[in-house]
Design a protein around this motif. Structure first.
Motif, short mmCIF file in Angstrom:
data_model
loop_
_atom_site.label_atom_id
_atom_site.label_comp_id
_atom_site.label_asym_id
_atom_site.label_seq_id
_atom_site.Cartn_x
_atom_site.Cartn_y
_atom_site.Cartn_z
N TYR A 45 41.91 48.56 44.71
CA TYR A 45 42.30 47.21 45.12
C TYR A 45 41.32 46.19 44.88
O TYR A 45 41.61 44.88 44.74
CB TYR A 45 42.62 47.44 46.65
CG TYR A 45 43.65 48.42 46.95
CD1 TYR A 45 44.84 47.95 46.61
CD2 TYR A 45 43.61 49.61 47.37
CE1 TYR A 45 46.18 48.64 46.95
CE2 TYR A 45 44.54 50.48 47.77
CZ TYR A 45 45.85 50.22 47.59
OH TYR A 45 47.11 51.10 47.64
N THR A 46 40.00 46.51 45.03
CA THR A 46 39.07 45.48 44.74
C THR A 46 37.88 45.95 44.24
O THR A 46 37.40 47.13 44.59
CB THR A 46 38.68 44.77 46.33
OG1 THR A 46 39.81 44.52 47.00
CG2 THR A 46 37.60 43.75 46.31
N VAL A 47 37.31 45.29 43.35
CA VAL A 47 35.92 45.44 42.78
C VAL A 47 34.97 44.26 43.10
O VAL A 47 35.45 43.19 42.64
CB VAL A 47 36.01 45.78 41.28
CG1 VAL A 47 34.78 46.10 40.73
CG2 VAL A 47 37.02 46.94 40.96
N GLY A 51 29.60 40.94 46.92
CA GLY A 51 30.53 40.33 47.83
C GLY A 51 31.48 39.50 47.21
O GLY A 51 32.42 38.82 47.73
N ALA A 52 31.31 39.11 45.82
CA ALA A 52 32.31 38.38 45.11
C ALA A 52 33.27 39.19 44.31
O ALA A 52 32.81 40.22 43.77
CB ALA A 52 31.53 37.43 44.01
N ASP A 53 34.58 39.04 44.74
CA ASP A 53 35.70 39.92 44.03
C ASP A 53 35.57 39.47 42.60
O ASP A 53 36.01 38.44 42.31
CB ASP A 53 36.86 39.46 44.81
CG ASP A 53 38.27 40.45 44.16
OD1 ASP A 53 38.07 41.25 43.39
OD2 ASP A 53 39.01 40.32 45.00
N ILE A 54 35.44 40.68 41.79
CA ILE A 54 35.65 40.39 40.23
C ILE A 54 36.92 41.19 39.80
O ILE A 54 36.92 41.39 38.38
CB ILE A 54 34.26 40.95 39.52
CG1 ILE A 54 34.11 42.26 39.80
CG2 ILE A 54 33.20 39.94 39.93
CD1 ILE A 54 33.03 42.69 38.84
N LEU A 63 38.58 49.04 34.19
CA LEU A 63 39.16 49.64 35.48
C LEU A 63 39.64 50.96 35.18
O LEU A 63 39.44 51.82 36.09
CB LEU A 63 40.32 48.74 35.64
CG LEU A 63 40.24 47.44 36.56
CD1 LEU A 63 41.63 46.84 36.74
CD2 LEU A 63 39.70 47.85 37.89
N ASP A 64 39.83 51.40 33.78
CA ASP A 64 40.02 52.72 33.50
C ASP A 64 39.05 53.64 33.83
O ASP A 64 38.98 54.80 34.45
CB ASP A 64 40.76 52.80 32.34
CG ASP A 64 42.17 52.43 32.04
OD1 ASP A 64 42.93 52.17 33.20
OD2 ASP A 64 42.45 52.26 30.76
N GLU A 65 37.97 53.28 33.29
CA GLU A 65 36.42 53.93 33.45
C GLU A 65 36.32 54.10 35.00
O GLU A 65 35.83 55.05 35.35
CB GLU A 65 35.49 53.01 32.70
CG GLU A 65 34.22 53.88 32.59
CD GLU A 65 33.28 53.18 31.61
OE1 GLU A 65 32.12 53.62 31.70
OE2 GLU A 65 33.66 52.11 30.97
N ILE A 66 36.38 53.30 35.85
CA ILE A 66 36.30 53.09 37.36
C ILE A 66 37.01 54.27 37.93
O ILE A 66 36.53 55.15 38.48
CB ILE A 66 36.45 51.67 37.73
CG1 ILE A 66 35.40 50.80 37.51
CG2 ILE A 66 36.28 51.98 39.37
CD1 ILE A 66 35.59 49.37 37.90
N ARG A 67 38.34 54.16 37.31
CA ARG A 67 39.51 55.14 37.98
C ARG A 67 38.82 56.69 37.44
O ARG A 67 38.91 57.46 38.44
CB ARG A 67 40.68 54.85 37.28
CG ARG A 67 41.27 53.70 38.18
CD ARG A 67 43.03 53.69 37.68
NE ARG A 67 43.53 52.38 37.97
CZ ARG A 67 43.31 51.57 37.19
NH1 ARG A 67 43.15 51.68 35.79
NH2 ARG A 67 43.64 50.38 37.47
N GLU A 68 38.60 56.71 36.46
CA GLU A 68 38.01 58.11 36.03
C GLU A 68 36.75 58.47 36.72
O GLU A 68 36.67 59.67 36.89
CB GLU A 68 37.91 58.09 34.61
CG GLU A 68 38.82 58.18 33.64
CD GLU A 68 39.77 59.26 33.63
OE1 GLU A 68 39.45 60.62 33.79
OE2 GLU A 68 40.99 59.07 33.57
#
Length: 77
Positions: A45-47, A51-54, A63-68
């Protein structure tokens, strides 16, 4: 919703996400049917950084790497 902090490319990312556990395959119910199962999934939902939403400016590949990495975390714990 879950929170996780992750360092990628020397940047501390704070991630808000949901994890859905996978379901195992069923080969054969009593009536002869089966169920193929489903894989675990992550909905990011948020990265944020400091404190700054990127979320809207990072690439799909990141995002795929983060999910993995989040899936690996849940599989290991």
């Amino acid at each position: 919703m879950e929170n996780y902090s992750l360092v990628m490319y020397d940047v501390l990312l704070n991630i808000e996400y949901d994890y859905t556990e996978g379901e195992p395959m069923v080969y054969n119910y009593g009536d002869g049917s089966g169920y193929p199962g489903s894989p675990a999934s992550i909905e990011v939902y948020t990265v944020s950084v400091n404190g700054a939403d990127i979320t809207d400016i990072i690439s799909d590949s990141i995002l795929d790497e983060i999910r993995e990495k989040l899936l690996d975390y849940h599989e290991d714990n």
